[in-house]
Design a protein around this motif. Structure first.
Motif, PDB file in Angstrom:
ATOM      1  N   LYS A  12      39.293  33.389  44.610  1.00  0.00           N
ATOM      2  CA  LYS A  12      39.250  34.843  44.711  1.00  0.00           C
ATOM      3  C   LYS A  12      38.043  35.444  43.986  1.00  0.00           C
ATOM      4  CE  LYS A  12      42.683  36.580  46.894  1.00  0.00           C
ATOM      5  NZ  LYS A  12      42.376  37.308  48.126  1.00  0.00           N
ATOM      6  N   LEU A  13      37.240  34.615  43.352  1.00  0.00           N
ATOM      7  CA  LEU A  13      36.125  35.113  42.551  1.00  0.00           C
ATOM      8  C   LEU A  13      35.139  35.944  43.361  1.00  0.00           C
ATOM      9  CD1 LEU A  13      34.526  35.357  39.943  1.00  0.00           C
ATOM     10  CD2 LEU A  13      33.495  33.141  40.457  1.00  0.00           C
ATOM     11  N   ASP A  14      34.749  35.481  44.527  1.00  0.00           N
ATOM     12  CA  ASP A  14      33.773  36.230  45.329  1.00  0.00           C
ATOM     13  C   ASP A  14      34.291  37.612  45.706  1.00  0.00           C
ATOM     14  OD1 ASP A  14      31.812  34.289  45.209  1.00  0.00           O
ATOM     15  OD2 ASP A  14      32.447  33.326  47.084  1.00  0.00           O
ATOM     16  N   GLU A  15      35.568  37.697  46.046  1.00  0.00           N
ATOM     17  CA  GLU A  15      36.153  38.995  46.401  1.00  0.00           C
ATOM     18  C   GLU A  15      36.193  39.932  45.197  1.00  0.00           C
ATOM     19  OE1 GLU A  15      39.813  38.755  48.804  1.00  0.00           O
ATOM     20  OE2 GLU A  15      39.246  36.664  49.150  1.00  0.00           O
ATOM     21  N   VAL A  16      36.534  39.393  44.024  1.00  0.00           N
ATOM     22  CA  VAL A  16      36.577  40.203  42.808  1.00  0.00           C
ATOM     23  C   VAL A  16      35.168  40.665  42.442  1.00  0.00           C
ATOM     24  CG1 VAL A  16      37.051  40.139  40.319  1.00  0.00           C
ATOM     25  CG2 VAL A  16      38.706  39.193  41.941  1.00  0.00           C
ATOM     26  N   LYS A  17      34.210  39.758  42.546  1.00  0.00           N
ATOM     27  CA  LYS A  17      32.820  40.109  42.235  1.00  0.00           C
ATOM     28  C   LYS A  17      32.316  41.215  43.155  1.00  0.00           C
ATOM     29  CE  LYS A  17      29.500  37.135  43.019  1.00  0.00           C
ATOM     30  NZ  LYS A  17      28.608  35.974  42.964  1.00  0.00           N
ATOM     31  N   LYS A  18      32.629  41.131  44.430  1.00  0.00           N
ATOM     32  CA  LYS A  18      32.221  42.163  45.378  1.00  0.00           C
ATOM     33  C   LYS A  18      32.885  43.500  45.051  1.00  0.00           C
ATOM     34  CE  LYS A  18      32.134  43.448  50.260  1.00  0.00           C
ATOM     35  NZ  LYS A  18      32.158  44.824  49.879  1.00  0.00           N
ATOM     36  N   ALA A  19      34.165  43.464  44.721  1.00  0.00           N
ATOM     37  CA  ALA A  19      34.886  44.700  44.382  1.00  0.00           C
ATOM     38  C   ALA A  19      34.279  45.365  43.150  1.00  0.00           C
ATOM     39  CB  ALA A  19      36.366  44.398  44.149  1.00  0.00           C
ATOM     40  N   ALA A  71      40.378  51.960  34.322  1.00  0.00           N
ATOM     41  CA  ALA A  71      41.457  51.995  35.310  1.00  0.00           C
ATOM     42  C   ALA A  71      40.944  51.611  36.697  1.00  0.00           C
ATOM     43  CB  ALA A  71      42.107  53.371  35.345  1.00  0.00           C
ATOM     44  N   LYS A  72      39.735  52.031  37.048  1.00  0.00           N
ATOM     45  CA  LYS A  72      39.154  51.686  38.349  1.00  0.00           C
ATOM     46  C   LYS A  72      38.846  50.195  38.428  1.00  0.00           C
ATOM     47  CE  LYS A  72      37.161  56.236  39.053  1.00  0.00           C
ATOM     48  NZ  LYS A  72      35.960  57.041  39.075  1.00  0.00           N
ATOM     49  N   VAL A  73      38.366  49.633  37.316  1.00  0.00           N
ATOM     50  CA  VAL A  73      38.077  48.195  37.269  1.00  0.00           C
ATOM     51  C   VAL A  73      39.372  47.403  37.448  1.00  0.00           C
ATOM     52  CG1 VAL A  73      37.331  46.310  35.762  1.00  0.00           C
ATOM     53  CG2 VAL A  73      35.967  48.399  35.921  1.00  0.00           C
ATOM     54  N   ILE A  74      40.420  47.813  36.751  1.00  0.00           N
ATOM     55  CA  ILE A  74      41.716  47.129  36.853  1.00  0.00           C
ATOM     56  C   ILE A  74      42.228  47.168  38.287  1.00  0.00           C
ATOM     57  CG2 ILE A  74      44.143  47.242  36.147  1.00  0.00           C
ATOM     58  CD1 ILE A  74      43.018  48.332  33.409  1.00  0.00           C
ATOM     59  N   GLU A  75      42.182  48.345  38.892  1.00  0.00           N
ATOM     60  CA  GLU A  75      42.663  48.498  40.267  1.00  0.00           C
ATOM     61  C   GLU A  75      41.848  47.641  41.241  1.00  0.00           C
ATOM     62  OE1 GLU A  75      45.141  49.578  43.215  1.00  0.00           O
ATOM     63  OE2 GLU A  75      45.397  50.108  41.108  1.00  0.00           O
ATOM     64  N   ALA A  76      40.532  47.625  41.071  1.00  0.00           N
ATOM     65  CA  ALA A  76      39.671  46.836  41.955  1.00  0.00           C
ATOM     66  C   ALA A  76      39.976  45.344  41.833  1.00  0.00           C
ATOM     67  CB  ALA A  76      38.200  47.107  41.642  1.00  0.00           C
ATOM     68  N   VAL A  77      40.161  44.867  40.606  1.00  0.00           N
ATOM     69  CA  VAL A  77      40.470  43.446  40.395  1.00  0.00           C
ATOM     70  C   VAL A  77      41.832  43.111  40.988  1.00  0.00           C
ATOM     71  CG1 VAL A  77      40.927  41.668  38.658  1.00  0.00           C
ATOM     72  CG2 VAL A  77      38.984  43.206  38.376  1.00  0.00           C
ATOM     73  N   MET A  78      42.815  43.983  40.758  1.00  0.00           N
ATOM     74  CA  MET A  78      44.153  43.733  41.302  1.00  0.00           C
ATOM     75  C   MET A  78      44.123  43.618  42.814  1.00  0.00           C
ATOM     76  SD  MET A  78      46.757  46.015  38.946  1.00  0.00           S
ATOM     77  CE  MET A  78      47.662  46.446  40.380  1.00  0.00           C
ATOM     78  N   GLU A  79      43.448  44.531  43.464  1.00  0.00           N
ATOM     79  CA  GLU A  79      43.385  44.519  44.928  1.00  0.00           C
ATOM     80  C   GLU A  79      42.658  43.281  45.450  1.00  0.00           C
ATOM     81  OE1 GLU A  79      44.787  46.578  47.227  1.00  0.00           O
ATOM     82  OE2 GLU A  79      45.841  47.420  45.504  1.00  0.00           O
TER      83      GLU A  79
END
Length: 112
Positions: A12-19, A71-79
């Motif tokens: 999931k790293l690439d998706e998290v990095k992109k987010a 909060a935005k970082v947390i939400e982006a990582v969760m998604e």
């Protein structure tokens, strides 16, 4: 400032990095780690012998950001990291007292 630490599945790293890039997060630290939570590892067979894999490979993503962006970082990582299955990971938020850029001596938000 807040430090957001996320322990996620490696694929999931690439998706998290992109987010995080989509949020204009300029810096992050990535570490390959091993661990387990409620899943407590799993058993595998190798050449007919059963053995237990106690520590599963994970990736730790660390981001230091302004309080208002946390909060935005947390939400982006969760998604980005969610698969809906056990072992998706955890997010920890830690208060950061100070940050200093070594090269220029800038501190606080300017150091980020």
């Amino acid at each position: 400032m807040k430090k957001v630490e996320a322990i996620i599945k490696p694929f999931k790293l690439d998706e998290v990095k992109k987010a995080l890039n989509d949020l204009n997060i300029e810096g992050m630290t990535i570490t390959e780690v091993k661990g387990f939570g409620r899943q407590k590892g799993h058993t595998e067979f190798y050449r007919g012998a059963e053995y237990t894999v106690d520590f599963l490979p994970k990736v730790k993503v660390e981001v230091v950001t302004d309080d208002d962006m946390a909060a935005k970082v947390i939400e982006a990582v969760m998604e980005a990291a969610r698969t809906g299955k056990i072992g998706d990971g955890k997010i920890f938020v830690i208060e950061v007292e100070e940050a200093v850029r070594i090269r220029t001596g800038e501190s606080g938000k300017n150091a980020l």
